[in-house]
Design a protein around this motif. Structure first.
Motif, PDB file in Angstrom:
ATOM      1  N   LEU A   1       0.809  -1.218   0.000  1.00 48.15           N
ATOM      2  CA  LEU A   1       0.000   0.000   0.000  1.00 48.15           C
ATOM      3  C   LEU A   1       0.842   1.269   0.000  1.00 48.15           C
ATOM      4  O   LEU A   1       0.418   2.309  -0.506  1.00 48.15           O
ATOM      5  CB  LEU A   1      -0.929   0.021   1.219  1.00 48.15           C
ATOM      6  CG  LEU A   1      -2.042  -1.027   1.267  1.00 48.15           C
ATOM      7  CD1 LEU A   1      -2.848  -0.891   2.554  1.00 48.15           C
ATOM      8  CD2 LEU A   1      -2.959  -0.886   0.048  1.00 48.15           C
ATOM      9  N   ASP A   2       2.039   1.191   0.591  1.00 49.32           N
ATOM     10  CA  ASP A   2       2.869   2.398   0.706  1.00 49.32           C
ATOM     11  C   ASP A   2       4.303   1.961   0.986  1.00 49.32           C
ATOM     12  O   ASP A   2       4.573   0.789   1.271  1.00 49.32           O
ATOM     13  CB  ASP A   2       2.352   3.299   1.836  1.00 49.32           C
ATOM     14  CG  ASP A   2       2.926   4.708   1.780  1.00 49.32           C
ATOM     15  OD1 ASP A   2       3.459   5.084   0.724  1.00 49.32           O
ATOM     16  OD2 ASP A   2       2.849   5.418   2.800  1.00 49.32           O
ATOM     17  N   THR A   3       5.229   2.914   0.924  1.00 53.41           N
ATOM     18  CA  THR A   3       6.614   2.617   1.264  1.00 53.41           C
ATOM     19  C   THR A   3       6.772   2.615   2.789  1.00 53.41           C
ATOM     20  O   THR A   3       6.014   3.288   3.493  1.00 53.41           O
ATOM     21  CB  THR A   3       7.559   3.664   0.663  1.00 53.41           C
ATOM     22  OG1 THR A   3       7.296   4.937   1.268  1.00 53.41           O
ATOM     23  CG2 THR A   3       7.371   3.752  -0.847  1.00 53.41           C
ATOM     24  N   PRO A   4       7.758   1.880   3.312  1.00 56.74           N
ATOM     25  CA  PRO A   4       7.983   1.888   4.762  1.00 56.74           C
ATOM     26  C   PRO A   4       8.361   3.253   5.319  1.00 56.74           C
ATOM     27  O   PRO A   4       8.269   3.479   6.536  1.00 56.74           O
ATOM     28  CB  PRO A   4       9.147   0.891   4.938  1.00 56.74           C
ATOM     29  CG  PRO A   4       9.114   0.040   3.723  1.00 56.74           C
ATOM     30  CD  PRO A   4       8.636   0.921   2.617  1.00 56.74           C
ATOM     31  N   ASP A   5       8.795   4.171   4.439  1.00 54.74           N
ATOM     32  CA  ASP A   5       9.203   5.494   4.907  1.00 54.74           C
ATOM     33  C   ASP A   5       8.023   6.405   5.212  1.00 54.74           C
ATOM     34  O   ASP A   5       8.206   7.479   5.787  1.00 54.74           O
ATOM     35  CB  ASP A   5      10.083   6.175   3.846  1.00 54.74           C
ATOM     36  CG  ASP A   5      11.366   5.403   3.585  1.00 54.74           C
ATOM     37  OD1 ASP A   5      11.817   4.702   4.506  1.00 54.74           O
ATOM     38  OD2 ASP A   5      11.897   5.501   2.456  1.00 54.74           O
ATOM     39  N   GLY A   6       6.820   6.014   4.834  1.00 56.83           N
ATOM     40  CA  GLY A   6       5.651   6.864   5.043  1.00 56.83           C
ATOM     41  C   GLY A   6       4.951   6.605   6.361  1.00 56.83           C
ATOM     42  O   GLY A   6       5.353   5.765   7.176  1.00 56.83           O
ATOM     43  N   PHE A   7       3.851   7.311   6.557  1.00 56.98           N
ATOM     44  CA  PHE A   7       3.053   7.208   7.784  1.00 56.98           C
ATOM     45  C   PHE A   7       1.923   6.190   7.649  1.00 56.98           C
ATOM     46  O   PHE A   7       1.460   5.609   8.633  1.00 56.98           O
ATOM     47  CB  PHE A   7       2.466   8.588   8.121  1.00 56.98           C
ATOM     48  CG  PHE A   7       1.523   8.592   9.285  1.00 56.98           C
ATOM     49  CD1 PHE A   7       2.001   8.535  10.585  1.00 56.98           C
ATOM     50  CD2 PHE A   7       0.148   8.648   9.087  1.00 56.98           C
ATOM     51  CE1 PHE A   7       1.132   8.540  11.664  1.00 56.98           C
ATOM     52  CE2 PHE A   7      -0.726   8.648  10.153  1.00 56.98           C
ATOM     53  CZ  PHE A   7      -0.235   8.601  11.457  1.00 56.98           C
ATOM     54  N   LEU A   8       1.485   5.940   6.392  1.00 62.29           N
ATOM     55  CA  LEU A   8       0.257   5.184   6.151  1.00 62.29           C
ATOM     56  C   LEU A   8       0.291   3.790   6.782  1.00 62.29           C
ATOM     57  O   LEU A   8      -0.669   3.377   7.449  1.00 62.29           O
ATOM     58  CB  LEU A   8       0.001   5.072   4.640  1.00 62.29           C
ATOM     59  CG  LEU A   8      -1.217   4.221   4.239  1.00 62.29           C
ATOM     60  CD1 LEU A   8      -2.494   4.823   4.782  1.00 62.29           C
ATOM     61  CD2 LEU A   8      -1.293   4.079   2.723  1.00 62.29           C
ATOM     62  N   LEU A   9       1.362   3.030   6.594  1.00 58.24           N
ATOM     63  CA  LEU A   9       1.399   1.650   7.072  1.00 58.24           C
ATOM     64  C   LEU A   9       1.361   1.575   8.597  1.00 58.24           C
ATOM     65  O   LEU A   9       0.774   0.649   9.166  1.00 58.24           O
ATOM     66  CB  LEU A   9       2.639   0.946   6.531  1.00 58.24           C
ATOM     67  CG  LEU A   9       2.672   0.731   5.009  1.00 58.24           C
ATOM     68  CD1 LEU A   9       3.989   0.105   4.576  1.00 58.24           C
ATOM     69  CD2 LEU A   9       1.495  -0.134   4.561  1.00 58.24           C
TER      70      LEU A   9
END
Length: 431
Positions: free
Chosen positions: A152-160
């Motif tokens: 769903l998103d990269t590990p660097d983001g907030f979403l996960l």
């Protein structure tokens, strides 16, 4: 089947949501820590902190549940886990993460204790085996599915991190809305580890060494794949395929052990798992490596439940609960040490140190199992049934035990055989 699951339907929904969140955060933190520049050793320490908290939680969870009840305990610990997931992204610091992972592990094993004591209380004795099988299916399926959320998103983001917190929070909804009566939680059983080392040392060794191998996989496999240059989605696929292998192959291996010499089966399972790990650095491409991990998962996931089944072969009924708790503690101790050892080796030798470390640990267990077969004759009754297991609370084995061998202990000859076995073991060890 649907009627049988009706009393525990809300519990299974909570399990699925909780394991989706937990399976996601465990892999996500390894990837995010790598991206933040944490060393392999530090990532290993962070992952170890979770297993340390998980092991410590096996001693305190029952007291908390008896004090405030199942629903309040579940809400309290779910809030800790959900907020802990968010605090990881607010405070991106290795030492803060170590503290957070410890308390997350402690809270998570308490959540599992609530769930499994409720399953024990709601399931009729003749249904517990099938309910436990369904529970394990939900458990492994949710962890495998969680790895695909990484896409769903990269590990660097907030979403996960937010998704993790949402899933754990949603796990509260089915539990808190139930109107079913809360069960009682038994007192912690007295430790029997010294006795287990006396008459079932192979089972204890398998518990510790399987923890040393599996803890390295759970904690460091995402880092291993990342260092090979894989994307986050590919890392998730590797974890899912390994778990799927464990889910699909574990049961046929275990059922085969029910009909044959279990110690011999376990010996060969360990040897094959070690050989598969040795082949991993030689894999020519990503597809081949994933295939090796699938097979390795099928064999390695079976080692701990094979050891538990072999242990139950040798136990009196009143010994099962304390013995199961000791087996979980020894496996937890191995799991806590494994990411640190693997992280140090990966830092010094590179990513391929992980499969070679796992192969060395399993080869050591295989050598000890062969030694036991050559020099000590284990006289076991052989009537326990294999059941798939993952690292969970001591109450899970009560569910298996109540259903797996209801007629075994009604036979007085069983006790005579077990006493003879203990005397023979003691004599052989003195020699």
């Amino acid at each position: 089947m649907l009627a049988m699951l009706q009393p525990v339907r809300s519990i299974l929904w909570s399990v699925a949501l909780l394991l989706l969140g937990n399976g996601l955060i465990n892999t996500l933190l390894t990837l995010r820590g790598t991206d933040e520049g944490f060393s392999s050793t530090m990532v290993g320490v962070i992952m170890s902190a979770y297993f340390v908290g998980f092991t410590c939680g096996t001693w305190v969870s029952g007291r908390l549940i008896r004090r405030v009840g199942h629903i309040r305990t579940f809400a309290f610990c779910a809030a800790l886990c959900a907020s802990g997931a968010l605090l990881h992204i607010i405070f991106v610091d290795a030492w803060v993460w170590i503290v957070l992972r410890f308390f997350y592990g402690l809270a998570f094993v308490t959540l599992m204790t609530v769930i499994e004591s409720w399953l024990n209380g709601q399931a009729a004795s003749h249904e517990r085996g099938r309910i436990f099988a369904t529970y394990m299916l939900v458990n492994l399926g949710a962890i495998a599915a969680a790895q695909q959320i990484l896409r769903l998103d990269t590990p660097d983001g907030f979403l996960l991190f937010a998704v993790t917190a949402i899933l754990i929070s949603w796990a509260l909804l089915p539990i808190t809305m139930t109107r079913r009566q809360q069960p009682t939680v038994p007192e912690n059983a007295r430790s029997s580890l010294k006795a287990l080392l006396g008459f079932a040392p192979l089972c204890v060794a398998a518990s510790v060494l399987s923890g040393l191998a599996m803890g390295a996989f759970w904690g460091m496999a995402p880092l291993y794949a990342r260092q090979l240059g894989w994307s986050a989605g590919d890392v998730g696929m590797l974890m899912s395929i390994t778990i799927l292998g464990g889910a699909l192959l574990q049961l046929p291996i275990g059922r085969f052990s029910d009909k044959h010499d279990r110690s011999r089966v376990m010996t060969w399972v360990v040897i094959v798992a070690a050989a598969l790990a040795v082949l991993m650095p030689l894999a020519p491409n990503q597809t081949t490596l994933m295939g090796l991990f699938f097979l390795w998962g099928g064999f390695s996931f079976a080692i701990y439940p094979l050891a538990v089944a072999q242990l139950i072969d040798q136990l009196h009924p009143e010994e099962v609960v304390s013995a199961s708790a000791d087996m979980l503690v020894t496996q937890g101790a191995g799991s806590a040490l494994a990411p640190i050892l693997a992280g140090v080796l990966m830092g010094a030798l590179g990513p391929q140190a992980l499969p070679l470390y796992i192969a060395a640990v399993l080869a050591l267990l295989g050598a000890y199992a062969l030694y036991r077969r050559r020099h000590v004759s284990d006289l076991v009754h052989g009537n326990a049934h294999f059941e798939p297991l993952t690292q969970t609370s001591p109450l899970s084995l009560e569910m298996i035990f109540d259903d797996s061998q209801p007629d075994l202990f009604d036979d007085p000859s069983f006790y005579e055989e077990q006493e003879r076995h203990r005397l023979v073991e003691a004599f052989q060890q003195r020699e």
